[in-house]
Enzyme design. Structure first.
Site, short mmCIF file in Angstrom:
data_model
loop_
_atom_site.label_atom_id
_atom_site.label_comp_id
_atom_site.label_asym_id
_atom_site.label_seq_id
_atom_site.Cartn_x
_atom_site.Cartn_y
_atom_site.Cartn_z
N ASN A 107 1.01 7.57 2.75
CA ASN A 107 0.87 9.02 2.80
C ASN A 107 -0.40 9.36 3.56
OD1 ASN A 107 -1.42 9.42 0.79
ND2 ASN A 107 0.05 8.26 -0.44
N ARG A 108 -0.64 10.62 3.80
CA ARG A 108 -1.72 11.02 4.70
C ARG A 108 -3.02 11.36 4.00
NH1 ARG A 108 1.22 15.49 7.75
NH2 ARG A 108 -0.90 15.99 8.38
#
Ligand code: C5P
Length: 227
Positions: A30-31
């Site tokens: 994920n970011r």
């Protein structure tokens, strides 16, 4: 010995995004940058706490702030399962636990030993839901231990954000939930973080808007009011 309003406290903070392996070269990620959790750790250390920072994947250069601080012990955790084990072990002696990590909701139950190849044009990944680490920490909470969670929520209005935060606080059972507005249309600078804090009274007890360090200091102020 350290001075500051958190002196004498042992705190555990998780940060960054977990990565779930698919095969030897691939993962689901994920970011999350890890910036907010690192700011929470640095603020705690500067205010006198002893800090264990459990870091999943954190953007290059972000961890440096915490690494330079002698009161911060950094432990690494790659996957959600590793983060669970590492945070639980550290939580044994913690007065305050802050889960700022972006934990993967799903993992791949059977990680391939070999790189998955393009064969017939389609690949199906089976995913299983990961346990909620935060809920596990709340279940294992000792008297006097404060457990704090984060929640990133999209909401069109301030009322909607507050309602979502109140519901999630109750669902997780945490002492304090920092509700982070994401994707708001109403013109905050992208570099600013806007957070509201919900406690066990099911009320918004404070708000913070500013740099991630300012939000971190507001979080510790809110924790201290609960202790
Ligand atoms: O339910 P949601 O993902 O919005 O909850 C976010 C909070 O729960 C964060 O504090 C995050 O660190 C924690 N979390 C967790 N284990 C999971 C998923 C989220 O501890 N599997």
């Amino acid at each position: 010995s350290p001075t500051g309003d958190l002196a004498g406290l042992q705190v555990v903070i998780s940060t960054g995004g977990t990565r779930e392996p698919i095969d030897p070269v691939r993962y689901l990620g994920n970011r999350s940058s890890g910036r907010q959790g690192v700011a929470v750790a640095v603020a705690a250390a500067e205010r006198g706490a002893r800090v264990t920072l459990v870091a999943a994947h954190v953007d290059d250069g972000v961890l440096g702030d915490a690494q330079r601080h002698p009161a911060v012990d950094i432990q690494r955790a790659g996957t959600a399962a590793e983060l669970d084990t590492t945070v639980r072990a550290a939580a044994d002696r913690a007065d305050v636990i802050v889960m700022a990590a972006a934990v993967a909701d799903f993992s791949v139950p059977e990680v391939s030993d070999v790189k998955i190849r393009k064969e017939d044009g389609t690949v199906t990944l089976d995913l299983v839901e990961n346990p909620d680490i935060l809920v596990g920490l709340v279940e294992a909470r000792r008297p006097g231990q404060t457990v704090v969670g984060f929640a990133a929520e999209t909401a069109d209005t301030d009322d909607e954000l507050r309602e979502r935060g109140i519901r999630k606080r109750a669902r997780k059972g945490v002492d304090l939930l920092a509700v982070n507005r994401v994707g708001w249309q109403e013109g905050f600078e992208a570099t600013e973080n806007t957070v509201l804090f919900v406690d066990g009274t099911d009320e918004v007890v404070s708000r913070a808007s500013g740099s991630k360090r300012e939000v971190a200091d507001a979080l510790w102020d809110a924790v201290l009011r609960l202790r």
